[in-house]
Design an enzyme around this catalytic site. Sequence first.
Site, PDB file in Angstrom:
ATOM      1  N   TYR A 109     -16.852 -11.719 -41.258  1.00  0.00           N
ATOM      2  CA  TYR A 109     -16.328 -10.674 -40.699  1.00  0.00           C
ATOM      3  C   TYR A 109     -15.173 -10.710 -40.288  1.00  0.00           C
ATOM      4  O   TYR A 109     -14.416 -11.657 -39.999  1.00  0.00           O
ATOM      5  CB  TYR A 109     -17.359 -10.559 -39.100  1.00  0.00           C
ATOM      6  CG  TYR A 109     -17.028  -9.763 -38.152  1.00  0.00           C
ATOM      7  CD1 TYR A 109     -17.252  -8.321 -38.053  1.00  0.00           C
ATOM      8  CD2 TYR A 109     -15.661  -9.947 -37.413  1.00  0.00           C
ATOM      9  CE1 TYR A 109     -16.823  -7.544 -37.047  1.00  0.00           C
ATOM     10  CE2 TYR A 109     -15.087  -8.955 -36.340  1.00  0.00           C
ATOM     11  CZ  TYR A 109     -15.622  -7.756 -36.285  1.00  0.00           C
ATOM     12  OH  TYR A 109     -15.085  -6.868 -35.791  1.00  0.00           O
ATOM     13  N   GLU A 196     -12.426  -2.687 -38.944  1.00  0.00           N
ATOM     14  CA  GLU A 196     -13.528  -3.725 -39.239  1.00  0.00           C
ATOM     15  C   GLU A 196     -13.934  -3.800 -40.559  1.00  0.00           C
ATOM     16  O   GLU A 196     -13.769  -2.607 -41.275  1.00  0.00           O
ATOM     17  CB  GLU A 196     -14.809  -3.377 -38.335  1.00  0.00           C
ATOM     18  CG  GLU A 196     -14.784  -3.784 -37.040  1.00  0.00           C
ATOM     19  CD  GLU A 196     -16.046  -3.785 -36.306  1.00  0.00           C
ATOM     20  OE1 GLU A 196     -16.503  -4.762 -35.822  1.00  0.00           O
ATOM     21  OE2 GLU A 196     -16.599  -2.768 -36.522  1.00  0.00           O
TER      22      GLU A 196
END
Length: 380
Positions: A109, A196
């Site tokens: 991530y 993101e």
Amino acid sequence: MKIHEYQGKEIFRKFGVPTPRGIACFSVDEAVAAAKQLGGKVWVVKAQIHAGGRGKGGGVKVAKSIDEVKSKAQQILGMQLVTHQTGPGGQKVRRLLIEEGADIRKEMYVGMVVDRGTQRAVLMASSEGGMDIEEVAATAPGSLRRRPVDIRRGLLHADAATLVQGLALGAAEGKVTDALVKLYEAYAAFDAELLEINPLIVARDGRVVALDCKFVMDDSAIARQPLVSRAGTPEKLTGLEARARAAGLKYIDLEGNVGVLANGAGLTMTTMDVVRHHGGRPANFLEIGGESYTQARPALELLLSKPGIKSLVINFCGAFARTDVMTQGVIEAIEALKPRLPIFFSVHGTGDVEAIKLLKERLGVTPLATMEDACKAAAR
Ligand code: GDP
Ligand code: MN
């Protein structure tokens, strides 16, 4: 403003961040043609909506033949995709992204947000890819690394290298570091509020690839981002809203029959809440400030043009902007337009004594004692 994954990935390519090859499609036929054009043996059919969590909601599917691309595209296109971010109604899928499949060895991530407290961008990375950041923070907080970035200096290669140390990336560490530096450049250049990449993957062949992309752009910077302003979903304005926009006025249409004019966004919202509290339904609202002195006439014209409007609340609360100056503009507009519907005033704060005197002298009107009284009267 949110942009779609495929649009964000186009930005990544400009900055040299590796992404899977992919083609955006609007129909099943286009999806099949796209898969053929991409070639290979595995494809991913991805719903393009403005919300994450598509995988779990059934909006991301791997296809291992052209027939499967077709059937998955048929399933996903047009579906009402419900994810934890869309709310219960979901979002209708109108576009697909067909991508070459990736062979994933490791998912991680990566996120970038604006931290208003420290006035910095914060870069986040976790070895737990695929999971939501909220989930990571709850279940594996130790795996999440954070680093504030001084926006004047940017993200230096050495900073990024420090951040990824300890994420067990092995030989991919250098490539992930490079990707982070380029992703930060894209984030800064496009005035993003949030970026993101979940997951950023290390593929079996060792390549580091951005498999997903979620960009949220700063709305106040859109004007200087032509690429983004074209990419975003255009707002649908009503006729009156478009007229207001052209005149530089902040006007919004609603469904009810009580018009609301107030100074400042907070007071305008509060006024509408109080109207609703007393059983009224706002027809529209217009937020104005000191410019009421010169703009009250077009503002009132807009509010009164709404079909079915039966009353109007004018709520001024003065701090720096003087209510008597704002009221003077409104009085002139009323004298010129001679509206027939009842208008209820509430005027408080700087200049209210003078404002109340003006209203009495020129319109023969006395404002109500409190904004609640004005809203209640208009709601009746
Ligand atoms: P999201 O659920 O909206 O965040 O959508 P993503 O783009 O992140 O896709 C969901 C998940 O599908 C990812 O976390 C991956 O695990 C998986 N996925 C996406 N693309 C591929 C691919 O090319 N190959 C494989 N094996 N999995 C993929
Ligand atoms: Mn994702």
